[in-house]
Design a protein around this motif. Structure first.
Motif, PDB file in Angstrom:
ATOM      1  N   ASN A 189       0.865  -1.181   0.000  1.00 48.52           N
ATOM      2  CA  ASN A 189       0.000   0.000   0.000  1.00 48.52           C
ATOM      3  C   ASN A 189       0.900   1.229   0.000  1.00 48.52           C
ATOM      4  OD1 ASN A 189       0.836   0.378   2.755  1.00 48.52           O
ATOM      5  ND2 ASN A 189      -0.786  -1.033   3.403  1.00 48.52           N
ATOM      6  N   ASP A 190       0.338   2.382   0.262  1.00 51.56           N
ATOM      7  CA  ASP A 190       1.133   3.623   0.224  1.00 51.56           C
ATOM      8  C   ASP A 190       2.143   3.708   1.366  1.00 51.56           C
ATOM      9  OD1 ASP A 190      -0.175   4.461  -2.032  1.00 51.56           O
ATOM     10  OD2 ASP A 190      -1.637   5.696  -0.958  1.00 51.56           O
ATOM     11  N   PHE A 191       2.027   2.832   2.341  1.00 55.25           N
ATOM     12  CA  PHE A 191       2.885   2.929   3.518  1.00 55.25           C
ATOM     13  C   PHE A 191       3.802   1.709   3.706  1.00 55.25           C
ATOM     14  CE2 PHE A 191      -1.275   4.872   4.293  1.00 55.25           C
ATOM     15  CZ  PHE A 191      -0.905   6.204   4.434  1.00 55.25           C
ATOM     16  N   ALA A 192       3.563   0.649   2.966  1.00 52.59           N
ATOM     17  CA  ALA A 192       4.316  -0.588   3.197  1.00 52.59           C
ATOM     18  C   ALA A 192       4.754  -1.224   1.878  1.00 52.59           C
ATOM     19  CB  ALA A 192       3.477  -1.582   3.994  1.00 52.59           C
ATOM     20  N   THR A 193       5.989  -1.697   1.875  1.00 57.02           N
ATOM     21  CA  THR A 193       6.561  -2.374   0.711  1.00 57.02           C
ATOM     22  C   THR A 193       7.260  -3.641   1.177  1.00 57.02           C
ATOM     23  OG1 THR A 193       6.936  -0.271  -0.421  1.00 57.02           O
ATOM     24  CG2 THR A 193       8.176  -2.157  -1.212  1.00 57.02           C
ATOM     25  N   THR A 194       7.136  -4.678   0.399  1.00 53.73           N
ATOM     26  CA  THR A 194       7.877  -5.901   0.692  1.00 53.73           C
ATOM     27  C   THR A 194       8.523  -6.392  -0.601  1.00 53.73           C
ATOM     28  OG1 THR A 194       7.777  -8.054   1.795  1.00 53.73           O
ATOM     29  CG2 THR A 194       5.915  -7.483   0.367  1.00 53.73           C
ATOM     30  N   SER A 195       8.823  -7.681  -0.691  1.00 55.94           N
ATOM     31  CA  SER A 195       9.473  -8.205  -1.883  1.00 55.94           C
ATOM     32  C   SER A 195       9.191  -9.690  -2.017  1.00 55.94           C
ATOM     33  CB  SER A 195      10.987  -7.978  -1.814  1.00 55.94           C
ATOM     34  OG  SER A 195      11.532  -8.666  -0.692  1.00 55.94           O
ATOM     35  N   TYR A 196       9.479 -10.212  -3.186  1.00 55.86           N
ATOM     36  CA  TYR A 196       9.509 -11.664  -3.362  1.00 55.86           C
ATOM     37  C   TYR A 196      10.733 -12.022  -4.189  1.00 55.86           C
ATOM     38  CZ  TYR A 196       7.225 -10.660  -7.912  1.00 55.86           C
ATOM     39  OH  TYR A 196       6.917 -10.170  -9.165  1.00 55.86           O
ATOM     40  N   HIS A 197      11.247 -13.213  -3.921  1.00 55.03           N
ATOM     41  CA  HIS A 197      12.373 -13.728  -4.696  1.00 55.03           C
ATOM     42  C   HIS A 197      11.831 -14.776  -5.651  1.00 55.03           C
ATOM     43  CE1 HIS A 197      16.561 -14.834  -5.538  1.00 55.03           C
ATOM     44  NE2 HIS A 197      16.075 -16.060  -5.694  1.00 55.03           N
ATOM     45  N   ILE A 198      12.206 -14.658  -6.931  1.00 57.82           N
ATOM     46  CA  ILE A 198      11.764 -15.628  -7.929  1.00 57.82           C
ATOM     47  C   ILE A 198      12.972 -16.343  -8.515  1.00 57.82           C
ATOM     48  CG2 ILE A 198      11.611 -13.806  -9.687  1.00 57.82           C
ATOM     49  CD1 ILE A 198       9.325 -15.491 -10.971  1.00 57.82           C
ATOM     50  N   HIS A 199      12.884 -17.668  -8.520  1.00 55.03           N
ATOM     51  CA  HIS A 199      13.952 -18.538  -9.014  1.00 55.03           C
ATOM     52  C   HIS A 199      13.431 -19.272 -10.250  1.00 55.03           C
ATOM     53  CE1 HIS A 199      17.402 -21.251  -8.851  1.00 55.03           C
ATOM     54  NE2 HIS A 199      16.583 -22.283  -8.895  1.00 55.03           N
ATOM     55  N   LEU A 200      14.013 -18.976 -11.408  1.00 54.76           N
ATOM     56  CA  LEU A 200      13.564 -19.559 -12.667  1.00 54.76           C
ATOM     57  C   LEU A 200      14.310 -20.853 -12.964  1.00 54.76           C
ATOM     58  CD1 LEU A 200      13.540 -16.324 -14.882  1.00 54.76           C
ATOM     59  CD2 LEU A 200      11.593 -17.380 -13.717  1.00 54.76           C
ATOM     60  N   PRO A 201      13.735 -21.718 -13.791  1.00 53.88           N
ATOM     61  CA  PRO A 201      14.498 -22.885 -14.262  1.00 53.88           C
ATOM     62  C   PRO A 201      15.777 -22.429 -14.957  1.00 53.88           C
ATOM     63  CG  PRO A 201      12.163 -23.148 -14.757  1.00 53.88           C
ATOM     64  CD  PRO A 201      12.340 -21.743 -14.247  1.00 53.88           C
ATOM     65  N   LYS A 202      16.799 -23.256 -14.883  1.00 55.19           N
ATOM     66  CA  LYS A 202      18.125 -22.863 -15.370  1.00 55.19           C
ATOM     67  C   LYS A 202      18.111 -22.439 -16.832  1.00 55.19           C
ATOM     68  CE  LYS A 202      22.949 -24.379 -15.428  1.00 55.19           C
ATOM     69  NZ  LYS A 202      23.881 -25.487 -15.094  1.00 55.19           N
ATOM     70  N   ASN A 203      17.412 -23.195 -17.652  1.00 53.39           N
ATOM     71  CA  ASN A 203      17.357 -22.880 -19.084  1.00 53.39           C
ATOM     72  C   ASN A 203      15.976 -22.356 -19.457  1.00 53.39           C
ATOM     73  OD1 ASN A 203      20.073 -23.818 -19.688  1.00 53.39           O
ATOM     74  ND2 ASN A 203      19.285 -25.885 -19.326  1.00 53.39           N
ATOM     75  N   TYR A 204      15.524 -21.376 -18.695  1.00 55.09           N
ATOM     76  CA  TYR A 204      14.192 -20.805 -18.942  1.00 55.09           C
ATOM     77  C   TYR A 204      14.060 -20.370 -20.392  1.00 55.09           C
ATOM     78  CZ  TYR A 204      10.383 -17.428 -19.036  1.00 55.09           C
ATOM     79  OH  TYR A 204       9.240 -16.736 -19.367  1.00 55.09           O
ATOM     80  N   ASN A 205      13.001 -20.870 -21.043  1.00 57.06           N
ATOM     81  CA  ASN A 205      12.719 -20.552 -22.437  1.00 57.06           C
ATOM     82  C   ASN A 205      11.336 -19.910 -22.499  1.00 57.06           C
ATOM     83  OD1 ASN A 205      12.017 -20.524 -25.169  1.00 57.06           O
ATOM     84  ND2 ASN A 205      12.931 -22.519 -25.584  1.00 57.06           N
ATOM     85  N   PRO A 206      11.238 -18.656 -22.897  1.00 62.42           N
ATOM     86  CA  PRO A 206       9.948 -17.948 -22.849  1.00 62.42           C
ATOM     87  C   PRO A 206       8.885 -18.533 -23.774  1.00 62.42           C
ATOM     88  CG  PRO A 206      11.575 -16.650 -24.031  1.00 62.42           C
ATOM     89  CD  PRO A 206      12.316 -17.791 -23.416  1.00 62.42           C
ATOM     90  N   THR A 207       9.258 -19.457 -24.656  1.00 61.51           N
ATOM     91  CA  THR A 207       8.255 -20.079 -25.523  1.00 61.51           C
ATOM     92  C   THR A 207       7.591 -21.273 -24.842  1.00 61.51           C
ATOM     93  OG1 THR A 207       9.874 -21.558 -26.581  1.00 61.51           O
ATOM     94  CG2 THR A 207       9.543 -19.380 -27.573  1.00 61.51           C
ATOM     95  N   ASN A 208       8.115 -21.693 -23.684  1.00 59.33           N
ATOM     96  CA  ASN A 208       7.539 -22.814 -22.942  1.00 59.33           C
ATOM     97  C   ASN A 208       6.753 -22.326 -21.735  1.00 59.33           C
ATOM     98  OD1 ASN A 208       8.893 -24.560 -24.695  1.00 59.33           O
ATOM     99  ND2 ASN A 208      10.680 -24.709 -23.363  1.00 59.33           N
ATOM    100  N   LYS A 209       5.716 -23.075 -21.358  1.00 60.86           N
ATOM    101  CA  LYS A 209       4.959 -22.780 -20.143  1.00 60.86           C
ATOM    102  C   LYS A 209       5.532 -23.578 -18.981  1.00 60.86           C
ATOM    103  CE  LYS A 209       0.874 -23.947 -21.633  1.00 60.86           C
ATOM    104  NZ  LYS A 209      -0.608 -24.122 -21.684  1.00 60.86           N
ATOM    105  N   TYR A 210       5.620 -22.933 -17.797  1.00 58.07           N
ATOM    106  CA  TYR A 210       6.249 -23.578 -16.653  1.00 58.07           C
ATOM    107  C   TYR A 210       5.315 -23.636 -15.444  1.00 58.07           C
ATOM    108  CZ  TYR A 210      10.679 -23.047 -19.143  1.00 58.07           C
ATOM    109  OH  TYR A 210      11.682 -23.120 -20.069  1.00 58.07           O
ATOM    110  N   PRO A 211       5.362 -24.741 -14.686  1.00 59.47           N
ATOM    111  CA  PRO A 211       4.664 -24.770 -13.391  1.00 59.47           C
ATOM    112  C   PRO A 211       5.312 -23.773 -12.443  1.00 59.47           C
ATOM    113  CG  PRO A 211       5.363 -26.976 -14.077  1.00 59.47           C
ATOM    114  CD  PRO A 211       6.050 -26.004 -14.978  1.00 59.47           C
TER     115      PRO A 211
END
Length: 558
Positions: A189-211
């Motif tokens: 919100n306007d007063f609070a910020t957090t974060s998330y860490h995202i770990h992708l598959p090693k050979n992430y290919n944007p043409t494939n769909k991933y779980p």
């Protein structure tokens, strides 16, 4: 206290094996610091750290420098305190991925180094740390900017509805990513910020769909919001098996950071975060919409269970390690599991939720033929994921994840809720309560009694206490809706429901024919429905779901 005992046992094991190493010596120093009651004890701990530094100079890490500098500061040994703190502050990142400047500018820095604050060297350290912090966030901003890059892609509201529908189904703006790991800032919100860490598959290919699998951390009351996270803190330690099997199975991992106020268990203030983070990720990463999952440990497992009970639409399945299976912000309507699934990993030495209660919950779930499983691991405490023996549980998770897929258009839905905010499940939306009316005969409350609970006494021994408590609390009146469809005909049963909407997909109905809606055996609707361009785009913008795409809706007032 229980965690310190575990560390002591690990230390004893190392020492008994005769293996002297940097980690063994510094762990021994840390234990000595914890036990210290006076200056003599602190001096002994500092000497032990310095012995580790001398014997293993190539192994000196941020934790060792940090503890040594704090101890030296407490002892008013200013030369040593500044020596170790200066080395620490110059580190780009420590072994956990935290930048050196964070030790000088962190929330606890001025209390931990209170004896150094009047020394001119502290001000020099602080000014250098401020410069380093500025550089760090500049680089972080560049990384986030790269993460969000996509191809130019737009929708035209003036196009035919069926054309917009097809464009959404084939939405493909994704680009390759330069990194495997990203820390992403998330505005609450306007007063609070957090974060998330995202770990992708090693050979992430944007043409494939991933779980994709969310991991929700525990101990929400003792966590604080942070605006960046590191790969080291999330991918190793207790989470090492998530990382191992996610990498083996090409699964995206996401690690959100919650706090006492904004979390997935004790407060609704932060419950929106996980669906909103998912939408944010789907804009730039090619996620398989029918294979999004949630897991967690302790409070995080309770959070996973809560999403199953309150807001499961975007997810395919749920998992929990050492779960307290209860919704803490309202009623726990266990029959809602009929729309999805849950796998729990419990232990017989768990103070958080007792094994006898888990057994009774299994009986309840079996009674309603729910897709619920509990795997019991005997001899382990609440912090089960810490142990190597937990690895088979992760194999179960990823085997289930691999084989499980969300059905975006289930033929039947049953949904109960006590807050209009959560009156949505798959193709039923905007369901509103009418708790002034009587509930239907088929609208039953499911619960059971818990008579035993485990806890730790003052000697840190696990004991069994007699209790008399309900498994679930029902603080508010609830409403329930049951719905099914076939051959363009919907049959709805309601209890304490004022109104609702039926979202429509061409995978559910034939848009060239009339649609009939019966509510409590009375015909409420009998018309054809056209594609609604605004509605199609509105819903896609709301959830970025390319599989569960709605072309129009029917609103019913009961």
């Amino acid at each position: 206290m229980r965690y310190s005992i575990t560390l002591s046992l690990l230390l004893i094991s190392f020492l008994a094996s005769g293996q002297e190493s940097y980690s063994v010596l510094t762990q021994k120093a840390l234990e000595t610091m914890w036990r210290s009651k006076d200056e003599i004890g602190y001096k002994k701990a500092l000497n032990m750290y310095e012995e580790a530094f001398r014997k293993f100079p190539d192994s000196i890490d941020g934790t060792g420098l940090y503890k040594s500098s704090v101890i030296a500061s407490e002892l008013k040994d200013y030369d040593k305190a500044f020596k170790y703190l200066t080395l620490l502050a110059k580190m780009n990142t420590d072994e956990d991925g935290y930048p050196g400047w964070s030790y000088v500018l962190g929330e606890s820095a001025e209390s931990e180094y209170k004896n150094l604050l009047d020394d001119p060297k502290w001000n020099i350290l602080k000014q250098n740390a401020i410069k380093d912090k500025k550089t760090f966030y500049k680089e972080l901003s560049k990384t986030e900017e790269e993460f969000y890059k996509i191809k130019e892609y737009s929708f035209n509201e003036s196009e035919m509805g069926n054309k917009i529908y097809e464009k959404i189904k084939n939405y493909d703006p994704y680009l390759p990513k330069k990194q495997q790991d990203y820390s992403i800032t998330f505005k609450i919100n306007d007063f609070a910020t957090t974060s998330y860490h995202i770990h992708l598959p090693k050979n992430y290919n944007p043409t494939n769909k991933y779980p994709l699998l969310f991991f929700l951390h525990g101990a929400v009351r003792s966590n604080i919001l942070v605006d960046y996270q590191t790969a080291q803190e999330n991918l190793g330690g207790w989470n090492r098996f998530y990382t191992k099997y996610a990498d083996l199975n090409n699964v995206i991992l996401v690690f959100p950071k919650g706090s006492e106020k904004y979390n997935w268990m004790t407060s609704d203030d932060g419950f929106f975060m996980i669906p909103e983070m998912l939408k944010q990720i789907k804009k730039v990463i090619n996620v398989d919409d029918n294979k999004v999952f949630i897991s967690g440990h302790s409070n995080g497992a309770t959070g996973s269970f809560s999403y199953l009970m309150k807001q499961p639409t975007q997810f395919a399945g749920f998992y929990g390690f050492n779960t307290y299976p209860k919704v803490f912000t309202g009623g726990t309507f266990v029959e809602n599991i009929e729309n999805r699934s849950f796998i729990n990993f419990s232990t017989d030495k768990d103070y958080y939720y007792p094994p006898n209660a888990n057994d009774d919950l299994v009986k309840l779930m079996n009674g309603i033929t729910a897709d619920y499983k509990d795997y019991r691991y005997n001899g382990f405490p609440h912090w089960f994921p810490q142990f190597d023996e937990s690895e088979p549980a992760y194999q179960i998770v990823f085997k289930d994840l691999k084989n499980r897929k969300r059905n975006p258009f289930p033929k039947e839905i049953s949904w109960e809720f006590d807050d209009d905010k959560y009156g949505n499940i798959d193709w039923l939306s905007d369901v509103k309560l009418d708790t002034l009316t009587s509930k239907a005969n088929w609208h039953k409350e499911l619960n059971f009694k818990i008579t035993k609970w485990m806890s730790y006494d003052k000697n840190d021994s696990l004991i069994v206490e007699k209790v008399d408590r309900n498994a679930f609390d029902f603080k508010r009146k609830s409403g329930k809706i049951k719905a099914k469809y076939e051959n363009n005909t919907f049959h709805i049963e309601t209890s304490r429901i004022r109104s609702f909407s039926i979202n429509l997909s061409p995978e559910m109905i034939d848009a060239n024919k009339k649609i009939k809606v019966y509510v409590n055996d009375k015909l409420y609707f009998n018309k054809k429905v056209k594609y609604d361009q605004k509605f199609i785009l509105y819903n896609f913008e709301k959830n970025r779901d390319k599989e569960q795409v709605w072309i129009n809706y029917i609103h019913i007032k009961v």
